[in-house]
Design a protein around this motif. Sequence first.
Motif, mmCIF file in Angstrom:
data_model
loop_
_atom_site.group_PDB
_atom_site.id
_atom_site.type_symbol
_atom_site.label_atom_id
_atom_site.label_comp_id
_atom_site.label_asym_id
_atom_site.label_seq_id
_atom_site.Cartn_x
_atom_site.Cartn_y
_atom_site.Cartn_z
ATOM 1 N N TYR A 1 1.025 -1.151 0.281
ATOM 2 C CA TYR A 1 0.347 -0.516 0.146
ATOM 3 C C TYR A 1 0.578 0.772 -0.260
ATOM 4 N N LEU A 2 0.487 2.766 0.134
ATOM 5 C CA LEU A 2 1.035 3.598 -0.312
ATOM 6 C C LEU A 2 1.929 4.064 1.103
ATOM 7 N N ALA A 3 2.008 3.129 2.229
ATOM 8 C CA ALA A 3 3.025 3.180 3.354
ATOM 9 C C ALA A 3 3.317 2.629 3.948
ATOM 10 N N GLY A 4 3.073 1.290 2.927
ATOM 11 C CA GLY A 4 3.635 -0.492 3.174
ATOM 12 C C GLY A 4 2.868 -1.331 3.412
ATOM 13 N N LYS A 5 2.530 -2.468 3.981
ATOM 14 C CA LYS A 5 2.093 -3.799 3.648
ATOM 15 C C LYS A 5 0.935 -3.544 4.162
#
Length: 226
Positions: free
Chosen positions: A159-163
């Motif tokens: 996703y945009l900031a990690g998993k």
Amino acid sequence: MAQNIMLYWTSGSPPCWRVMIALEEKLLQGYKQKHLSFEKNEHKCEEVKALNPRGQVPTFKHGDIVVNESFAACLYLESTFKSQGTRLIPDDPAEQALVYQRIFETENLQQKLSYVAFYEWYVPEGERLESALKRNKENLITELKLWEGYLEKMGKGSYLAGKNFTMADVVCFPVIAYLPYLHCPKERCPRLMEYYEMVKDRPSIKASWPPHWLEKPEGQDTLKNL
């Protein structure tokens, strides 16, 4: 609980859409709402301006609390209903910092995309310059490359900031969704398009999908030459 919430919104507005996604993620279905027509200038009605002097949407009210800016409304929902639904802001300081960074970077992406996609709406016909539109396109391309790099660094399926799906996705997906809707070439932002395909069928996003996009799945081709 959701019955104490009132949302005034317009279809296709990224700020409105992100608040609606946040409401879905926090399991606050059944909230009161009023769908307004932007074309008919209904967001400038006295009912809205009584709560939001700017006459803008989203206009959001929870009990006696009014929160009108979309980022603020989303963060308010996470803070107020922290233990309910999806956890959108992680506790880990490093993860939290990245989520906040991506949230507020969304404003840059949204602004640069708008300057290209809606150039003719922003600028009167007699004031339009090919050089200005070219510069706007170059700025948007640079911004897209930045976001492409973020996703590339995190790896496929991120996703945009990690998993995990976080507030960064809540606020930014409605902006990214405009890329395919306005016919941005897939080769210009392949990682963002992979992300879009991964996220678009998430229940919160499907439940809040702009009604006029359902009726007309493709918008103008203002990004086709990007």
